[in-house]
Write an enzyme that holds these catalytic residues in place. Structure first.
Site, mmCIF file in Angstrom:
data_model
loop_
_atom_site.group_PDB
_atom_site.id
_atom_site.type_symbol
_atom_site.label_atom_id
_atom_site.label_comp_id
_atom_site.label_asym_id
_atom_site.label_seq_id
_atom_site.Cartn_x
_atom_site.Cartn_y
_atom_site.Cartn_z
ATOM 1 N N THR A 82 0.827 -1.216 0.000
ATOM 2 C CA THR A 82 0.000 0.000 0.000
ATOM 3 C C THR A 82 0.855 1.258 0.000
ATOM 4 O O THR A 82 0.548 2.235 -0.678
ATOM 5 C CB THR A 82 -0.918 -0.019 1.231
ATOM 6 O OG1 THR A 82 -1.800 -1.137 1.116
ATOM 7 C CG2 THR A 82 -1.757 1.251 1.333
ATOM 8 N N HIS B 283 -9.297 -5.171 3.013
ATOM 9 C CA HIS B 283 -7.966 -5.718 3.310
ATOM 10 C C HIS B 283 -8.093 -7.204 3.657
ATOM 11 O O HIS B 283 -9.040 -7.639 4.306
ATOM 12 C CB HIS B 283 -7.300 -4.961 4.460
ATOM 13 C CG HIS B 283 -5.823 -5.232 4.576
ATOM 14 N ND1 HIS B 283 -5.317 -6.433 5.019
ATOM 15 C CD2 HIS B 283 -4.757 -4.483 4.265
ATOM 16 C CE1 HIS B 283 -3.999 -6.397 4.978
ATOM 17 N NE2 HIS B 283 -3.630 -5.226 4.529
ATOM 18 N N ASP C 25 -4.762 -0.325 -5.257
ATOM 19 C CA ASP C 25 -3.328 -0.203 -4.906
ATOM 20 C C ASP C 25 -2.509 -1.419 -5.331
ATOM 21 O O ASP C 25 -1.378 -1.271 -5.820
ATOM 22 C CB ASP C 25 -3.129 0.099 -3.412
ATOM 23 C CG ASP C 25 -3.678 -0.966 -2.468
ATOM 24 O OD1 ASP C 25 -3.481 -0.821 -1.253
ATOM 25 O OD2 ASP C 25 -4.295 -1.951 -2.957
HETATM 26 C C1 GP9 Z 1 -2.773 -0.254 6.900
HETATM 27 C C2 GP9 Z 1 -2.802 -0.634 5.452
HETATM 28 C C3 GP9 Z 1 -1.960 -1.845 5.185
HETATM 29 O O1 GP9 Z 1 -2.512 1.100 7.100
HETATM 30 O O2 GP9 Z 1 -2.436 0.424 4.608
HETATM 31 O O3 GP9 Z 1 -2.119 -2.209 3.858
HETATM 32 P P1 GP9 Z 1 -1.128 -3.266 3.158
HETATM 33 O O4 GP9 Z 1 0.154 -2.545 2.860
HETATM 34 O O5 GP9 Z 1 -0.940 -4.398 4.156
HETATM 35 O O6 GP9 Z 1 -1.874 -3.715 1.915
#
Ligand code: GP9
Length: 414
Positions: free
Chosen positions: A80, A193, A252
């Protein structure tokens, strides 16, 4: 540094040439809201399950926004945070680790600081601990006026890791409506997530035979995020922000699911090597303009490094002297010879797709045709792009790991 400056200046010249374009400055003074959607991949857009649309709000928005159907994430281990860095600073992340953690004190040319220098109020919104991915420090360095982390939000609806995206968006628009204009708001969602555990109260998709699988839970989660996007649009309209704001929405990175049989069950077809690469590397990009122009599917290839140059182009802010790698995606005619370089050395011009060998010896490298659905073609079809790829990755590595930008600006000024 001199060779890197030459290369970065050539990227700036490419953007400078495009400033003759009628879209350059066509939305000068507009607000900009950028939504980075957690693990939101392109393969779900336009799909249905059991007769129910998975992404009805995105499907509707495509009718009034530019939808880039061949858009790639350019992330590596920083996940992310890599997507955030690529989209805001138009620079390749590092191969191992995260720029946000390893190089937060380095100087980069990023959207928040550039827009702040042009009279914008700039804020980041992410309802999670501000220290995650070292955001508190990196965002201060990127020049944000404000970072609304978890403590800025009421967790009136808990979904997954924190407040659900529907309430996150509603509360974020309430905060934006109080801000000076024009503003730049960067929002990072979290409800989708991994492992995509949603409370039953927010599940609205019938996932049928995928029920109880990780893919079924993922589809349920992206369906919820799509509904949250619908809430964001309605809230923007209610606050009078829809007709004076550029809205950007992109995914993302991939969703970490490894069970390819569940992808094939959902998509109703066997997946070849190219299909799998496109699923793993493509995320959606939607750009809604205040007047709804440029609506429809844009097949031109693009990547997260192009998001900052695209926003600046539309706002009429030159990036010719900024150390960025990308080029604007919304121009009268697509940039010629555009190559999207992924951090692992894969690359594409939108017609062929090069996959480096996993053994590092070049033996397993493949050049696949996108136009004919993944047929392997002679490596010579991909070779014309290799110098561009080498330059982009090597110069970016140098800039990111050596904090060259202040030196490059000094060299450019001489
Ligand atoms: C938590 C989130 C984590 O702030 O951004 O995302 P990730 O990098 O695990 O996809």
């Amino acid at each position: 540094a001199a060779a890197t400056l030459d290369y970065m200046q050539s990227r700036g010249e490419a953007r400078k040439e495009l400033e003759q374009d009628k879209l350059f400055g066509a939305y000068k003074g507009s607000n900009a809201i950028v939504v980075q959607a957690e693990a939101f991949q392109n393969f779900v857009v336009g799909q249905s399950i059991g007769g129910q649309e998975v992404t009805p709000n995105i499907n509707k928005l495509i009718g009034e926004s530019a939808y880039f159907s061949q858009f790639y994430h350019q992330t590596a281990q920083g996940r992310t945070s890599d997507a955030d860095f690529a989209a805001n600073c138009s620079m390749q992340p590092v191969t191992n680790g995260s720029v946000f953690i390893m190089y937060a004190q380095h100087q980069f040319d990023c959207t928040p600081s550039i827009l702040k220098d042009n009279g914008y109020y700039t804020a980041a919104f992410h309802a999670y601990d501000g220290g995650f991915w070292n955001r508190n420090n990196m965002y201060a360095n990127m020049g944000y006026d404000q970072f609304n982390s978890r403590k800025s939000f009421i967790e009136d609806e808990h979904v997954g890791w924190t407040v659900g995206d529907k309430s996150f968006f509603t509360q974020s628009v309430d905060l934006m409506a109080k801000e000076q204009q024009p503003f730049y708001s960067f929002l990072i969602t979290l409800s989708s997530h991994h492992p995509f555990t949603l409370p039953d109260s927010v599940k609205e998709l019938n996932t049928g035979e995928l029920d109880g699988t990780l893919m079924g839970d993922y589809l349920q989660a992206v369906h919820y995020v799509d509904a949250a996007l619908g809430v964001l649009v309605e809230q923007m309209k209610a606050k009078g922000l829809w007709d004076n704001t550029i809205l950007v929405f992109y995914g993302d990175h991939d969703n970490s699911i490894k069970e390819w049989d569940t992808f094939e069950k959902f998509l109703g077809k066997k997946l070849n090597k190219l299909d799998r690469e496109m699923i793993l590397k493509q995320v959606p990009l939607l750009v809604h303009l205040p007047d709804g122009a440029q609506a429809g599917v844009h097949p031109a290839v693009g990547g997260q490094l192009d998001i900052a140059p695209t926003i600046m182009h539309l706002l009429g802010i030159s990036t010719a002297d900024q150390m960025m790698l990308g080029t604007p995606l919304l121009t009268e005619k697509p940039a010629e010879h555009k190559v999207i370089v992924l951090r692992n050395g894969s690359y594409t011009d939108g017609h062929v797709y090069y996959m480096p060998s996993t053994d590092g010896l070049g033996t397993g490298s493949q050049c696949l045709s996108i136009d004919t659905g993944g047929v392997a073609v002679d490596l010579d079809e991909c070779r014309p792009m290799t110098q561009q790829v080498h330059d982009e990755l090597s110069h970016s590595d140098l800039i990111v790991t050596n904090d060259l930008i202040p030196e490059l600006h000094e060299l450019a000024a001489t």
